[in-house]
Write an enzyme that holds these catalytic residues in place. Structure first.
Site, PDB file in Angstrom:
ATOM      1  N   GLU A  47      -4.933  -5.009 -19.267  1.00 47.17           N
ATOM      2  CA  GLU A  47      -5.757  -6.067 -19.871  1.00 47.17           C
ATOM      3  C   GLU A  47      -4.926  -6.976 -20.760  1.00 47.17           C
ATOM      4  O   GLU A  47      -4.009  -6.538 -21.433  1.00 47.17           O
ATOM      5  CB  GLU A  47      -6.902  -5.464 -20.694  1.00 47.17           C
ATOM      6  CG  GLU A  47      -7.836  -4.542 -19.920  1.00 47.17           C
ATOM      7  CD  GLU A  47      -8.617  -5.252 -18.822  1.00 47.17           C
ATOM      8  OE1 GLU A  47      -8.606  -6.493 -18.767  1.00 47.17           O
ATOM      9  OE2 GLU A  47      -9.222  -4.543 -17.994  1.00 47.17           O
ATOM     10  N   PHE A  49      -4.332 -10.154 -23.760  1.00 45.34           N
ATOM     11  CA  PHE A  49      -4.546 -10.284 -25.206  1.00 45.34           C
ATOM     12  C   PHE A  49      -6.000 -10.626 -25.546  1.00 45.34           C
ATOM     13  O   PHE A  49      -6.572 -10.079 -26.490  1.00 45.34           O
ATOM     14  CB  PHE A  49      -3.622 -11.401 -25.723  1.00 45.34           C
ATOM     15  CG  PHE A  49      -3.595 -11.544 -27.210  1.00 45.34           C
ATOM     16  CD1 PHE A  49      -2.820 -10.712 -27.990  1.00 45.34           C
ATOM     17  CD2 PHE A  49      -4.341 -12.537 -27.837  1.00 45.34           C
ATOM     18  CE1 PHE A  49      -2.779 -10.847 -29.369  1.00 45.34           C
ATOM     19  CE2 PHE A  49      -4.312 -12.687 -29.213  1.00 45.34           C
ATOM     20  CZ  PHE A  49      -3.527 -11.843 -29.991  1.00 45.34           C
ATOM     21  N   ASN A  50      -6.599 -11.524 -24.775  1.00 49.17           N
ATOM     22  CA  ASN A  50      -7.904 -12.053 -25.189  1.00 49.17           C
ATOM     23  C   ASN A  50      -9.084 -11.166 -24.832  1.00 49.17           C
ATOM     24  O   ASN A  50     -10.113 -11.215 -25.502  1.00 49.17           O
ATOM     25  CB  ASN A  50      -8.075 -13.470 -24.647  1.00 49.17           C
ATOM     26  CG  ASN A  50      -7.153 -14.413 -25.392  1.00 49.17           C
ATOM     27  OD1 ASN A  50      -7.356 -14.691 -26.561  1.00 49.17           O
ATOM     28  ND2 ASN A  50      -6.094 -14.866 -24.725  1.00 49.17           N
ATOM     29  N   HIS A 283      -7.608 -26.354 -21.575  1.00 45.17           N
ATOM     30  CA  HIS A 283      -6.905 -25.104 -21.259  1.00 45.17           C
ATOM     31  C   HIS A 283      -6.840 -24.979 -19.745  1.00 45.17           C
ATOM     32  O   HIS A 283      -7.858 -24.756 -19.084  1.00 45.17           O
ATOM     33  CB  HIS A 283      -7.576 -23.873 -21.866  1.00 45.17           C
ATOM     34  CG  HIS A 283      -6.901 -22.608 -21.419  1.00 45.17           C
ATOM     35  ND1 HIS A 283      -7.584 -21.518 -20.910  1.00 45.17           N
ATOM     36  CD2 HIS A 283      -5.573 -22.282 -21.361  1.00 45.17           C
ATOM     37  CE1 HIS A 283      -6.709 -20.575 -20.576  1.00 45.17           C
ATOM     38  NE2 HIS A 283      -5.494 -21.011 -20.830  1.00 45.17           N
ATOM     39  N   PHE A 382      -9.109 -16.402 -22.423  1.00 41.87           N
ATOM     40  CA  PHE A 382      -8.348 -17.293 -23.302  1.00 41.87           C
ATOM     41  C   PHE A 382      -9.232 -18.492 -23.674  1.00 41.87           C
ATOM     42  O   PHE A 382      -9.324 -18.894 -24.831  1.00 41.87           O
ATOM     43  CB  PHE A 382      -7.085 -17.757 -22.569  1.00 41.87           C
ATOM     44  CG  PHE A 382      -6.084 -18.519 -23.386  1.00 41.87           C
ATOM     45  CD1 PHE A 382      -4.922 -17.914 -23.837  1.00 41.87           C
ATOM     46  CD2 PHE A 382      -6.274 -19.866 -23.683  1.00 41.87           C
ATOM     47  CE1 PHE A 382      -3.978 -18.631 -24.571  1.00 41.87           C
ATOM     48  CE2 PHE A 382      -5.341 -20.585 -24.416  1.00 41.87           C
ATOM     49  CZ  PHE A 382      -4.185 -19.964 -24.855  1.00 41.87           C
TER      50      PHE A 382
HETATM   51  N1  GDP Z   1       0.808 -20.349 -24.683  1.00 43.18           N
HETATM   52  C1  GDP Z   1      -0.130 -20.189 -23.756  1.00 43.18           C
HETATM   53  N2  GDP Z   1      -0.266 -19.005 -23.143  1.00 43.18           N
HETATM   54  C2  GDP Z   1      -1.244 -18.872 -22.220  1.00 43.18           C
HETATM   55  C3  GDP Z   1      -2.108 -19.942 -21.879  1.00 43.18           C
HETATM   56  N3  GDP Z   1      -2.958 -19.493 -20.940  1.00 43.18           N
HETATM   57  C4  GDP Z   1      -2.636 -18.213 -20.709  1.00 43.18           C
HETATM   58  N4  GDP Z   1      -1.595 -17.822 -21.471  1.00 43.18           N
HETATM   59  C5  GDP Z   1      -0.931 -16.503 -21.536  1.00 43.18           C
HETATM   60  O1  GDP Z   1      -1.502 -15.686 -20.560  1.00 43.18           O
HETATM   61  C6  GDP Z   1      -2.348 -14.704 -21.143  1.00 43.18           C
HETATM   62  C7  GDP Z   1      -3.659 -14.741 -20.397  1.00 43.18           C
HETATM   63  O2  GDP Z   1      -4.223 -13.527 -20.419  1.00 43.18           O
HETATM   64  P1  GDP Z   1      -5.600 -13.226 -21.162  1.00 43.18           P
HETATM   65  O3  GDP Z   1      -5.363 -13.285 -22.613  1.00 43.18           O
HETATM   66  O4  GDP Z   1      -6.029 -11.964 -20.539  1.00 43.18           O
HETATM   67  O5  GDP Z   1      -6.629 -14.383 -20.750  1.00 43.18           O
HETATM   68  P2  GDP Z   1      -7.230 -14.656 -19.285  1.00 43.18           P
HETATM   69  O6  GDP Z   1      -6.395 -13.903 -18.301  1.00 43.18           O
HETATM   70  O7  GDP Z   1      -7.122 -16.139 -19.141  1.00 43.18           O
HETATM   71  O8  GDP Z   1      -8.645 -14.186 -19.272  1.00 43.18           O
HETATM   72  C8  GDP Z   1      -2.522 -15.088 -22.603  1.00 43.18           C
HETATM   73  O9  GDP Z   1      -2.742 -14.014 -23.446  1.00 43.18           O
HETATM   74  C9  GDP Z   1      -1.228 -15.834 -22.871  1.00 43.18           C
HETATM   75  O10 GDP Z   1      -0.200 -14.929 -23.160  1.00 43.18           O
HETATM   76  C10 GDP Z   1      -1.935 -21.187 -22.554  1.00 43.18           C
HETATM   77  O11 GDP Z   1      -2.651 -22.153 -22.342  1.00 43.18           O
HETATM   78  N5  GDP Z   1      -0.936 -21.257 -23.474  1.00 43.18           N
END
Ligand code: GDP
Ligand code: MG
Length: 421
Positions: A47, A49-50, A283, A382
């Site tokens: 999983e 971060f978000n 985003h 995110f």
């Molecule tokens: N800096 C940055 N990192 C991003 C962005 N979108 C995704 N990431 C990276 O990719 C991860 C996406 O994983 P998650 O947090 O699970 O969100 P999700 O996968 O979009 O539901 C984030 O935690 C970031 O590390 C963005 O717009 N900017």
């Protein structure tokens, strides 16, 4: 004189019995009990971060209920080995204070960093319950339940022969010794675990593994939002975002009407009061989403078209883009948006060195949160976290719950999870 001595002895014995009772029973008055109990939790390594931020809210609200009867402290699981953090060395873990204002979390429920737990308690845990679904899947009607079952998924723990039945497992880079190890099939929400934890009187500390298996007690309800508001970002990240907004986007909290109170508990949110900086924020989630959610993710060309339309509609000329796309894709997008100012956050190498992928992602999220208008990506946590931040800041919902469409010109927009107050 002897009589007085006897009375003192009897009184002391009485106090001791009371104390033992207090340690073992779950009926002590809060604050009455000197003994602290610790709840640790972990999330499926796959999983991001978000989603993990969301699991914190589920568990924090479980702890909110537990502290009504006992002196519980939530141990914050360090951040590391995240799939998307490709610049962070494997096996390195960061404390919560790198990303969040831990003092602010503590205004909601008592929390400590894992390192501080190790200092206080050593690398031992009384009980570990690794959550899993029922092997047979959902059974009939909805019913909250849990049962001790054989483990059906991989986990980190193993018995070590010759030692008092303990289990050992690598957890956040430390080998943890667990007295009682159980795999627990569960269907339910965070508070489904209350009786289990209350009955486990022998263990001062309890680890809940795969905590994402349980649902929220009330997603989007009052307690959800209170816990969410306590999750303020760390000052160094807020300050970086503030500097960037000022220098690159002509945005500041006074003009944008996004000033917040020092203490989130004093916040009175007025929907629609926030104006936001003179830019739209986007985003644009790429990478694994292109593979996994193909039709719902726009091509760069389609994304650029939607961004142009929004800029015209909002009568703005600046777009801030947060994305996990490779640099070449971002450059292509900039070309497609020629005639407009396209802004992207690039950290100074010193900042990057200190806070790395996680820190940059949060700065991106803060900058997106303060825009006049936000549009995110389909089913991205995110994007969801940005939407929540905008709710807390008091933006009108129409400027927040928007997503880029993929193949179809019009598409279903995200659910409006509005703040409750
Ligand atoms: N800096 C940055 N990192 C991003 C962005 N979108 C995704 N990431 C990276 O990719 C991860 C996406 O994983 P998650 O947090 O699970 O969100 P999700 O996968 O979009 O539901 C984030 O935690 C970031 O590390 C963005 O717009 N900017
Ligand atoms: Mg993810």
């Amino acid at each position: 004189m002897r009589k007085v001595g006897e009375i003192v002895v009897i009184f002391l014995a009485f106090l001791m019995v009371q104390n033992v009772k207090c340690e073992l029973k779950d009926s002590c008055e809060r604050g009455d009990q000197k003994i602290k109990r610790y709840l640790l939790y972990d999330v499926n390594p796959g999983e991001g971060f978000n989603l993990r931020r969301d699991v914190y809210i589920r568990i924090a609200n479980l702890v909110r209920k537990l502290i009504k009867v006992d002196n519980w402290v939530l141990v914050l699981p360090p951040w590391g080995n995240l799939y998307h953090w490709q610049n962070v060395q494997y096996g390195l873990y960061a404390p919560w204070k790198n990303f969040f204002d831990v003092a602010s979390l503590n205004k909601w429920i008592p929390v400590i960093e894992f390192d501080d737990y190790l200092k206080a308690e050593g690398s031992k845990v009384g009980s570990a319950y690794i959550l899993q679904h029922y092997a047979e899947g959902w059974t009939g009607r909805w019913e909250e339940k849990y049962d001790k079952k054989p483990c059906i998924q991989k986990h980190n723990f193993h018995h070590r022969v010759g030692l008092d039945g303990s289990w050992f497992g690598q957890t956040w880079g430390t080998e943890i010794q667990v007295q009682n190890f159980t795999c627990l099939s569960i269907q339910g929400q965070a508070s489904t675990l209350l009786p289990l934890i209350k009955q486990d009187l022998k263990s001062r500390s309890i680890l809940i593994g795969r905590a994402e298996t349980i649902l929220h007690d009330e997603y989007g309800g009052k307690w959800y939002w209170a816990a969410r508001q306590s999750m303020r970002f760390a000052n160094h990240l807020q300050e970086e975002a503030t500097r960037f907004r000022k220098n690159q986007l002509d945005s500041d909290d006074v003009h944008d009407k996004t000033e917040v109170k020092e203490d989130w508990r004093d916040t009175k949110i007025k929907r629609g009061a926030a104006v936001g900086g003179p830019y739209i924020s986007v985003h644009l989630r790429r990478k694994d989403f292109i593979r996994a959610r193909g039709d719902e993710v726009p091509t760069l060309k389609r994304a650029a078209q939607q961004i142009k339309n929004l800029l015209k509609k909002e009568n703005l000329t600046t777009a801030f883009i947060a994305t996990d796309a490779p640099t070449e894709d971002f450059q292509d997008l900039t070309t497609l948006l020629s005639g407009y100012k396209v802004v992207h956050y690039e950290p100074h190498p010193d900042f990057f060195q200190l806070w790395n992928d996680g820190g940059i992602a949060i700065v991106d999220q803060i900058v997106c949160s303060h825009a006049r208008y936000f549009i995110g990506s389909y089913e991205s946590t995110f994007s969801f976290r940005i939407q929540e931040e905008r709710e807390i800041l008091g933006f009108h919902e129409n400027t927040t719950f928007n997503r880029l469409c993929g193949k179809k010109a019009s598409c279903e927009q995200p659910a409006k999870w509005r703040i409750v107050y």
